[in-house]
Design an enzyme around this catalytic site. Structure first.
Site, PDB file in Angstrom:
ATOM      1  N   CYS A 159       0.936  -1.290  -0.068  1.00 45.33           N
ATOM      2  CA  CYS A 159       0.019   0.054  -0.060  1.00 45.33           C
ATOM      3  C   CYS A 159       0.876   1.295   0.046  1.00 45.33           C
ATOM      4  CB  CYS A 159      -0.960   0.036   1.217  1.00 45.33           C
ATOM      5  SG  CYS A 159      -2.095  -1.190   1.177  1.00 45.33           S
TER       6      CYS A 159
ATOM      7  N   CYS B 179       2.434   2.838   3.249  1.00 41.01           N
ATOM      8  CA  CYS B 179       3.172   2.050   3.808  1.00 41.01           C
ATOM      9  C   CYS B 179       4.618   1.496   3.256  1.00 41.01           C
ATOM     10  CB  CYS B 179       2.500   0.939   4.770  1.00 41.01           C
ATOM     11  SG  CYS B 179       1.269   1.540   5.640  1.00 41.01           S
TER      12      CYS B 179
ATOM     13  N   CYS C 135       2.062  -8.359   6.661  1.00 40.22           N
ATOM     14  CA  CYS C 135       0.778  -7.605   6.675  1.00 40.22           C
ATOM     15  C   CYS C 135      -0.210  -8.646   7.432  1.00 40.22           C
ATOM     16  CB  CYS C 135       0.007  -7.479   5.344  1.00 40.22           C
ATOM     17  SG  CYS C 135      -0.326  -8.841   4.226  1.00 40.22           S
TER      18      CYS C 135
END
Length: 236
Positions: free
Chosen positions: A202, A205, A228
Site C-alpha cells: 500500500c 506504508c 501484513c
C-alpha cells in the site's frame, strides 16, 4: 469439522515437501493443481516479482483463478500493472477483491487507520478480504521467497495454513534467478521498480529501498512490523 475440511482429506505436508524437494517451480504448480482440481487459486499482489509466478502458472493453466486484493490504498501503478501483466500473460480469471464497505465505514471512516494502527489496517484491508476471496478454495499459491526477509528463510514449498494448504513454488529462488527469468521471458516490470521500490504494498506504508537493505525494508519502515498478516496461518 467444517465443509471445506469434509470436502478434501488433509494432505501429508511433510511427505509432499519431501517429494517436491528438488522439483522445479512448474512441477510444484502442477502438483498443486493436481492435488486440488478446481479448488486452488493463486494470490498475487502484482508486485515487483509477481510476473515470475504468474508466467509459470499461465504455462500450466491460464484459467487458474488469480486473486488480487485492492486495498483502496494501492499505487495507481500497481493497478495498471495488474491489467498490463494479465493481458500479456493471457490470464483469463483475474479476480479483484476489496474491503467490505460497511467495515471500512465503521472502522476507518477517515482512511487514516494505517497511521494509527497498521496491524488493524492490514486486517481490515487485506486479511479479511483475502479470507472472503479464499473461501471456495482448499489451497492457494503465493510468491514468497526465502531470500526476501529473515521471517521467510525457513518456508517450505508446501505449508498447512489453517484449514488450507499453501504452495510456495518460488521459495528456493534467489533475486538474481528471478531477474534472469524475467529477462529471459521478456516479462513486463512493475513501473515503480526503476524508482527504487523493491517490495510494493500500500502507498502509505511503502518506501524506497536503499542499496544493501533487506528487499522488504521499505515496508512499514520505522515500525516493528514485517508482514501484513495474510501469511500467519490464522485460518485464512
Amino acid at each position: 469439522m467444517n465443509a471445506l475440511e469434509r470436502a478434501a482429506p488433509r494432505l501429508d505436508i511433510d511427505a509432499l515437501n519431501a517429494r517436491l524437494e528438488n522439483a522445479s517451480p512448474l512441477d510444484v504448480i502442477a502438483a498443486g493443481l493436481a492435488a486440488f482440481p478446481g479448488r486452488i487459486a493463486a494470490v498475487s499482489s502484482f508486485g515487483t516479482e509477481s510476473a515470475v509466478l504468474l508466467h509459470m502458472i499461465a504455462q500450466v493453466d491460464q484459467a487458474t483463478p488469480i486473486l488480487f486484493l485492492d486495498t483502496g490504498h494501492l499505487f495507481e501503478e500497481t493497478l495498471a500493472y495488474r491489467d498490463t501483466l494479465a493481458g500479456h500473460l493471457g490470464l483469463t480469471n483475474v479476480q479483484t477483491f476489496s474491503p467490505d464497505p460497511a467495515a471500512l465505514a465503521a472502522r476507518d471512516p477517515e482512511r487514516g487507520l494505517w497511521s494509527d494502527n497498521a496491524d488493524a489496517c492490514c486486517a481490515l484491508r487485506k486479511v479479511e478480504p483475502l479470507a472472503r476471496a479464499l473461501a471456495p478454495y482448499g489451497a492457494w499459491f503465493n510468491g514468497r521467497k526465502r531470500y526476501q526477509a529473515a521471517t521467510r528463510t525457513a518456508i517450505g514449498l508446501v505449508e498447512q495454513d489453517g484449514e488450507r494448504v499453501k504452495f510456495n513454488p518460488l521459495a528456493a529462488m534467489g533475486r538474481e534467478e528471478l531477474v534472469g527469468y524475467m529477462d529471459t521471458h521478456g516479462l513486463p516490470r512493475h513501473p515503480l521498480e526503476k524508482h527504487g521500490f523493491a517490495s510494493i504494498g500500500c502507498m502509505p506504508c511503502t518506501s524506497r529501498v536503499q542499496p544493501g537493505e533487506d528487499p522488504r525494508a521499505g515496508r512499514w519502515r520505522g515500525k516493528a512490523k514485517t508482514e501484513c498478516g495474510i501469511h500467519f496461518g490464522e485460518g485464512i
